[in-house]
Design an enzyme around this catalytic site. Structure first.
Site, mmCIF file in Angstrom:
data_model
loop_
_atom_site.group_PDB
_atom_site.id
_atom_site.type_symbol
_atom_site.label_atom_id
_atom_site.label_comp_id
_atom_site.label_asym_id
_atom_site.label_seq_id
_atom_site.Cartn_x
_atom_site.Cartn_y
_atom_site.Cartn_z
ATOM 1 C CG HIS A 160 66.106 66.617 85.755
ATOM 2 N ND1 HIS A 160 67.429 66.241 85.765
ATOM 3 C CD2 HIS A 160 65.892 67.233 84.574
ATOM 4 C CE1 HIS A 160 68.010 66.634 84.636
ATOM 5 N NE2 HIS A 160 67.094 67.240 83.891
ATOM 6 C CB CYS A 204 67.688 64.447 81.468
ATOM 7 S SG CYS A 204 67.235 65.756 80.336
ATOM 8 C CE1 TYR A 205 74.315 64.847 76.236
ATOM 9 C CE2 TYR A 205 75.339 63.088 77.511
ATOM 10 C CZ TYR A 205 75.340 63.932 76.419
ATOM 11 O OH TYR A 205 76.360 63.851 75.497
ATOM 12 C CD GLU A 239 67.977 64.894 89.003
ATOM 13 O OE1 GLU A 239 67.058 64.085 88.729
ATOM 14 O OE2 GLU A 239 68.709 65.394 88.132
ATOM 15 N N GLY A 267 72.821 66.368 81.604
ATOM 16 C CA GLY A 267 73.969 67.147 81.144
ATOM 17 C C GLY A 267 73.504 68.177 80.151
ATOM 18 C CE LYS A 273 79.955 74.442 106.236
ATOM 19 N NZ LYS A 273 81.285 74.830 105.733
ATOM 20 C CG ASP A 329 83.869 72.261 105.677
ATOM 21 O OD1 ASP A 329 82.816 71.958 106.267
ATOM 22 O OD2 ASP A 329 83.920 73.067 104.745
#
Ligand code: XMP
Length: 516
Positions: free
Chosen positions: A167, A81-82, A169, A54, A372, A225
């Site tokens: 991070h 992290c945060y 990710e 964050g 998506k 969608d």
């Protein structure tokens, strides 16, 4: 039910990437605001909790925080992290501004005996992005460090907590996927048996529970969608779903017929087809300013959709209680506050522009946690044809933003014919998936030509074809000259009203993909 991971969002730009990595490891996950009530986290299927990064500083006034009881449930928690800093902060540790903001690729040394780093070498390249540093976390053991960051990763056994200052990710952390997978499998004990197929079954069950025997309406645009949402809802509740398809008069050639054929005739969905062409063209008459054209179409769409929804509500004997939307995760996250609360509403321009509140209908949004490409995978799994699953993006205001100047019935006809040729030739060349979008734009520019023995004086058509991964940036496509030649010849020979074709070689930025 499958194992579930909860990601508590503290506002990072890349929280959605964490969700993606978890699902790629075949574990189901949901993202919730960090302030979610504790009771939501009491669920035997929840096998682990991930605290996102964050932008805030934990000691700043009003910074998002966490209920310390989250750590008391015995479920493993990974703080990124945060997420690690806030754990230090609420646990009586010390977080302070670092002398240097740590940003970019960093070498760290990891404890390979820790399950988080199972199978990895001791030296790892990771991505850091933080201005605060953790000086202490009570009860912690360091499991990774770097020269700048002595607490690059820790565990706090008492809290079943793992924390990383980098991070995992993002792609720049070379083995981040393995670290996340290790957390899920080795630490949380997830089996990793979740697949898109499981998502479909679970979502169908969830939809049935949510709507019972009430009726649902869905605004079908023919795009990926809403099409996939329609088929999923149809599978879940069959005749209790009614799709509203509004023909706004600026659709592509044969689009309305194609949607009716596929959804009503082949799939058997209740389709309420509203041909509002005249209404839309009347509103567009005399407008040349792009914004005014867009607004006119937006307002008219809401008006038509509302009228139709009200009519269905009335005819449904009060049983129409829900509006389904193909809202995707990126739409949700842009409109959700990390503090939760009343701001978790759908962007007003999304799909049917602010209709839910007006109509007093509950929302059904089966894809609110998906991206998506995941929705495309579901569409494929549900048997939708490639022409729908791989459909190119098409703007809500349709051909109106590709007819420069005033939109008239005749100019729509001319552009529809030219556009159909572009699409057909791109498909024949096998370039549909490579090209993000390819279309024709009708310019209000007349030029002199000669056809046979006759002089012509007609409009110009611009071809636009771009490559892109997300529509945010784009390159003009280097289409083969032969293909450009074929498209140009066909348009000039077959489309009455166009006697010149030009190719747009502008990238985005500085251009946009659409001309208006
Ligand atoms: P631009 O022209 O801004 O377009 O580079 C980026 C992408 O968004 C699509 N687009 C729209 N999609 N409603 C939509 O649903 C709209 O009003 C709209 N305007 C642009 C465009 O086709 C491209 O893919």
């Amino acid at each position: 039910m499958h194992d579930k991971i909860i990601i508590l969002d503290f506002g990072s730009q890349v929280t959605q990437l964490i969700a993606r990595r978890v699902r790629e490891a075949n574990v189901y996950c949901e993202i919730l605001p960090c302030s979610v009530p504790l009771a939501t986290l009491v669920d035997p299927n929840i096998k682990g909790i991930i605290l996102s990064g964050g932008p805030a500083s934990v000691y700043a006034p009003g910074a998002p925080t966490i209920d310390p009881r989250v750590y008391a449930g015995g479920v493993p928690v990974l703080g990124i992290c945060y997420g690690m800093q806030i754990t230090a902060h609420v646990g009586g540790g010390k977080v302070a501004p670092a002398d240097h903001r740590e940003f970019g690729r960093t070498e760290i040394t990891v404890d390979t005996a820790n399950p988080l780093f199972k199978g990895l070498a001791a030296k790892q390249t990771v991505w850091m992005s933080h201005g605060d540093r953790i000086e202490s976390i009570p009860g912690s053991t360091v499991i990774a460090n770097s020269s700048n960051c002595p607490l690059a990763a820790v565990t706090v056994p008492k809290l079943a907590f793992w924390g990383v200052q980098f991070h995992p990710e993002v792609a720049h952390t070379a083995n981040g996927v393995t670290m996340i997978r290790n957390f899920l499998r080795e630490i949380c004990g997830c089996t990793g048996d979740w697949r898109m197929g499981s998502f479909i079954d679970e979502e169908i069950a969830r939809i049935r529970t949510q709507v019972g025997d009430q009726r649902v309406i869905l605004g079908l645009s023919g795009g990926v969608d809403s099409s996939v949402a329609a088929v999923l809802l149809h599978k879940a509740i069959g005749p209790n779903l009614t799709c509203i398809f509004v023909n706004n008069g600026v659709l592509r050639k044969d689009e309305a017929a194609g949607v009716r054929k596929l959804f009503a005739d082949s799939i058997g969905i209740n389709l309420d087809y509203v041909d509002a062409t005249d209404r839309f063209l009347a509103k567009l008459a005399g407008l040349t300013d792009p914004e005014k054209k867009r607004k006119a179409i937006g307002y008219e769409f809401i008006a038509v959709f509302k009228e139709e929804a009200e009519r269905l509500k009335k005819n449904g004997g009060g049983h129409v209680k829900f509006l389904a939307q193909g809202t995707l995760y990126p739409d949700v996250i842009e409109s959700t506050s990390v503090h939760g609360g009343p701001t978790s509403v759908i962007k007003s321009h999304h799909n049917v522009g602010g209709l839910p509140a007006d109509l007093g209908l509950g929302l059904v949004e089966p894809f609110r946690f998906l991206f998506k490409d995941e929705v495309r995978a579901i569409g494929k799994e549900l048997g939708l044809p490639d022409s729908v699953v791989w459909r190119q993006p098409f703007p809500g205001p349709g051909l109106a933003v590709r007819i420069i100047g005033e939109v008239t019935r005749e100019r729509v006809r001319v552009l529809q014919d030219a556009d159909a040729i572009v699409r057909a030739e791109i498909a024949t060349a096998g370039l549909e998936r490579e090209i993000w979008q390819a279309f024709a734009v009708l310019l209000p520019v007349k030029s002199v030509g000669v056809m046979g023995d006759e002089r012509t004086y007609e409009d110009t058509c611009a071809l636009r074809a771009v490559t892109s991964s997300d529509g945010m940036t784009a390159d003009w496509a280097k289409l083969p000259y032969e293909l450009l030649g074929t498209i140009s010849n066909r348009i000039i020979n077959e489309v009455r009203g166009i006697n010149r074709v030009v190719y747009d070689i502008t990238s985005k930025p500085p251009g946009t993909i659409e001309w208006e």
